[in-house]
Scaffold this motif. Sequence first.
Motif: not given
Length: 202
Positions: A52-80
């Motif tokens: 499975a995978y997610e594109r254009d991820v938005v995630f709080p950075d803990g200080i009032g802003g956001y991280f923007f990640i192009d891909y989050l990818i589910l692999l059998p033994g890790r998340i990339l």
Amino acid sequence: MTYLNTENMPVLIGLLVAAIAVVIAVILFVRNLRKTADSRNISTVIKKYSDAYERDVVFPDGIGGYFFIDYLILLPGRILALNISRMAGYVFGGDNIEIWTQVENNKSAKFKNPLEDVKHFVKLAAEQLKFDGITARVLFDSKSEFPKGVPEGVLQLANFNENMTAWAAEKTAADATKKAWDKLSALLSESRERYNKETGAV
């Protein structure tokens, strides 16, 4: 002496204009194919190996802003966690070097270490999920070269399929990885909803 048949001129002009339009359309189509070849290649590899995978991820950075990640990818033994860099030319940098250098057409430019954001995202996400199987990487496309060596944490498009093949073969911690992914997906949904409200995005 040969005379042009002026009665046929509008037809000839129309055919010429149509032919020119076709040639221009073909040129633009070929250019677009070349321009998007790397993106299509990346997408194909991710779809092939990911569970499975997610594109254009938005995630709080803990200080009032956001991280923007192009891909989050589910692999059998890790998340990339993967960001894509389209930096062209020669690239000089290192995992722990704050400012990197790009050289293209004999001109140099400085830019922030692209690994920093994705690594900070991974650290924060790992803490929230209580899961240490998240890997941070930055993938450089085919327009970039690393004449002084590839920094740790950097992937190159030429080897991306090989990297993903190796990761997809990992079977350890598959259950824990899937559980972490499900929790992360829920957090991502909440984060996207909050971000949309704050920015007025639809």
